[in-house]
Design a protein around this motif. Structure first.
Motif, PDB file in Angstrom:
ATOM      1  N   ARG A  33      -2.387 -93.911 -19.221  1.00 54.82           N
ATOM      2  CA  ARG A  33      -1.291 -92.290 -19.578  1.00 54.82           C
ATOM      3  C   ARG A  33      -2.746 -90.884 -19.460  1.00 54.82           C
ATOM      4  O   ARG A  33      -3.056 -89.982 -18.955  1.00 54.82           O
ATOM      5  N   ASP A  34      -2.729 -90.943 -20.526  1.00 58.32           N
ATOM      6  CA  ASP A  34      -3.553 -89.501 -21.597  1.00 58.32           C
ATOM      7  C   ASP A  34      -5.117 -90.124 -20.889  1.00 58.32           C
ATOM      8  O   ASP A  34      -5.578 -89.280 -20.556  1.00 58.32           O
TER       9      ASP A  34
ATOM     10  N   HIS B  18      -0.713 -87.762 -32.300  1.00 57.01           N
ATOM     11  CA  HIS B  18      -1.693 -87.360 -31.111  1.00 57.01           C
ATOM     12  C   HIS B  18      -2.770 -86.114 -31.246  1.00 57.01           C
ATOM     13  O   HIS B  18      -2.727 -85.657 -31.170  1.00 57.01           O
TER      14      HIS B  18
ATOM     15  N   HIS C 175      -6.649 -85.120 -30.081  1.00 55.04           N
ATOM     16  CA  HIS C 175      -7.922 -84.729 -29.048  1.00 55.04           C
ATOM     17  C   HIS C 175      -8.997 -84.628 -29.580  1.00 55.04           C
ATOM     18  O   HIS C 175      -9.203 -84.005 -30.818  1.00 55.04           O
TER      19      HIS C 175
ATOM     20  N   ASN D 195      -9.601 -88.273 -25.912  1.00 55.44           N
ATOM     21  CA  ASN D 195      -8.149 -88.824 -27.612  1.00 55.44           C
ATOM     22  C   ASN D 195      -8.859 -89.183 -28.799  1.00 55.44           C
ATOM     23  O   ASN D 195     -10.179 -89.824 -28.894  1.00 55.44           O
TER      24      ASN D 195
HETATM   25 ZN    ZN Z   1      -2.852 -86.005 -24.872  1.00 57.05          ZN
END
Ligand code: ZN
Ligand code: KIV
Length: 466
Positions: free
Chosen positions: A16-17, A205, A207, A241
């Motif tokens: 997804r990301d 989560h 980055h 990520n």
């Molecule tokens: Zn993200």
């Protein structure tokens, strides 16, 4: 009595990301193949996609939900009815579905992107979680841009979604802005101030815009987060990520600092990374921690010599522990004779000291020109060194008689007696590989140690390799 270490849930968002990173989009069969590998890798949650984004994404999430039965399968949704229903339509086939709802909470996002007030934001979050919860027991909420959100307001939103039944609260550092100490303080503050927080899982989560995604994720775990969201090879929006393999191996290599368990089968890391690279066509940067091709390669002579004697000298984890087939000794101009002789042995040649000196000098000259000396070059070099003069075109100029020109620091250090151009003895006949029955801990064949000068040679390797 052994103390049970806290378990950290590994939430993989490569599909997804990760897929949102430029050049990394995947089709449905590719996503399913990677999801099956993530299952073998042992991740706890696979975020399979964003079902409302496209029909292709919907079908991929549905296929993964249908086929991959062990992990939780999550699908992303904005905090609105159409997204949540679409996500559920794809996820309802899963053995363990999770709806992941997100809504931005920072003023900058509320004002410029969503154009809603804080009160509207809280109301929208509540309504979205209520709907998601009516469909699925397992509901995750992410206040997007949490690290740039007013802390008071963040707590207010988190409390509201807990009241509506959210089971995981994910704290995204959406723009990779935070730093480890600050992120740890944020998690601590949330744990102290948000009512009902003890009944939900806190997730991080992160980055990588400042290159601190993994450090931030680890700081969050230290402060009480029990889920980390991450991707293979650290792919993802912009700078990516937090990298799954770095988080997992940090816990494995430094349990003194990170005393946590994950369910990841670390031996599957390398094949997962390779599969992702093969599917997306996006190569891993060579010096990427854990999965880059140089992560276990040693070129400097001192390092090669040390690793051959005991891998612990320069390796903090074994290549096998992350599924890398073998330690790679890269032969280049910084390599020492020890590594060269091992590689020659692997190719079936064993030389006495004088012959090895000769080969080594030629090898250094070649390495100066072509950087990495591969096996085929080495074989040609060996052939060339020992062929009768005047035959096939040499790969390198033959050594001039008398004092050879120093081509680098290693050669400038050659001991005088090894510099005289003595006739090179022929190599011993080819022997079957492996050249010796002794192997080092990586399975690399070690020399037979029959050379009476062995100790001296090891010492010289140290000096030669500088
Ligand atoms: Zn993200
Ligand atoms: O970075 C982010 O904020 C996200 C959310 C959707 C969790 O990816």
């Amino acid at each position: 009595m052994s103390v049970q270490r806290p378990r950290v849930t590994v939430f993989d968002t490569t599909l997804r990301d990760g897929e949102q990173s430029p050049g990394c989009s995947m089709n449905q069969p590719e996503k399913l193949r990677l999801a099956q590998q993530l299952d073998r890798l042992g991740v706890d949650v696979i975020e399979a996609g964003f079902p409302i984004a496209s029909d292709g994404d919907f079908e991929s999430v549905k296929a993964i939900a249908t086929v991959v039965r062990r992990p939780i399968i999550a699908g992303l949704a904005r905090a609105c009815e159409a997204d949540i229903r679409r996500a559920w339509d794809a996820l309802k086939y899963a053995a363990r579905p999770r709806i992941h709802v997100f809504l931005a909470t920072s003023d900058i996002h509320l004002q410029y992107k969503l154009r809603i007030t804080r009160d509207q934001c809280v109301a929208q979050a509540r309504e979205a979680i209520r709907l998601a919860k009516s469909l699925c027991d397992d509901v995750e909420f992410s206040p997007e841009d949490a690290t740039r959100t007013d802390p008071e307001f963040l707590c207010r939103v988190l409390e509201a979604v807990i009241e509506e039944g959210a089971t995981t609260l994910n704290i995204p550092d959406t723009v990779g802005f935070t730093v480890p100490t600050e992120f740890a303080e944020l998690i601590t503050m949330i744990r102290q101030r948000v009512k009902g927080i003890d009944n939900v899982v806190i997730s991080a989560h992160c980055h990588n815009d400042l290159g601190m995604a993994v450090a931030n994720a680890m700081a969050a775990v230290g402060a009480g987060a029990r889920q980390v969201e991450c991707t293979i090879n650290g792919i993802g929006e912009r700078a990516g990520n937090a990298s799954l393999e770095e988080i997992v191996m940090a816990m494995r290599v430094r349990p003194d600092r990170y005393p946590y368990e994950t369910g990841v089968v670390s031996e599957q890391i390398y094949s997962s990374s390779q599969m992702l690279g093969e599917i997306t066509g996006v190569p891993v940067q060579p010096n990427k921690a854990i999965t880059g091709r140089n992560a276990f390669a040693h070129e400097a002579g001192i390092h090669q010599d040390g690793v051959l004697k005991n891998p612990l000298t320069y390796e903090i984890m074994t290549p096998q522990s992350v599924g890398v087939p073998d330690s790679k000794l890269v032969l280049g101009k910084h390599s020492g004779r020890h590594a060269l002789s091992i590689r020659c042995e692997q190719l079936g040649y064993q030389f006495d000291r004088r012959a090895l000196d000769d080969i080594y000098r030629r090898f250094v000259r070649l390495a100066d020109k072509i950087k990495h000396v591969e096996d085929r070059h080495l074989l040609e070099l060996i052939r060339d060194t020992h062929k009768p003069s005047g035959s096939a075109t040499p790969l390198i100029e033959p050594l001039a008689s008398g004092k050879p020109a120093a081509v680098n620091a290693s050669e400038a250090n050659v001991a005088p007696e090894t510099e005289t151009a003595a006739p090179a003895p022929s190599p011993e006949p080819m022997r079957p590989f492996p050249a010796s029955t002794q192997t080092n801990p990586f399975g690399v064949p070690m020399p037979a140690h029959s050379d009476p000068h062995h100790e001296q040679t090891q010492q010289e390797d140290y000096l030669w390799g500088v």
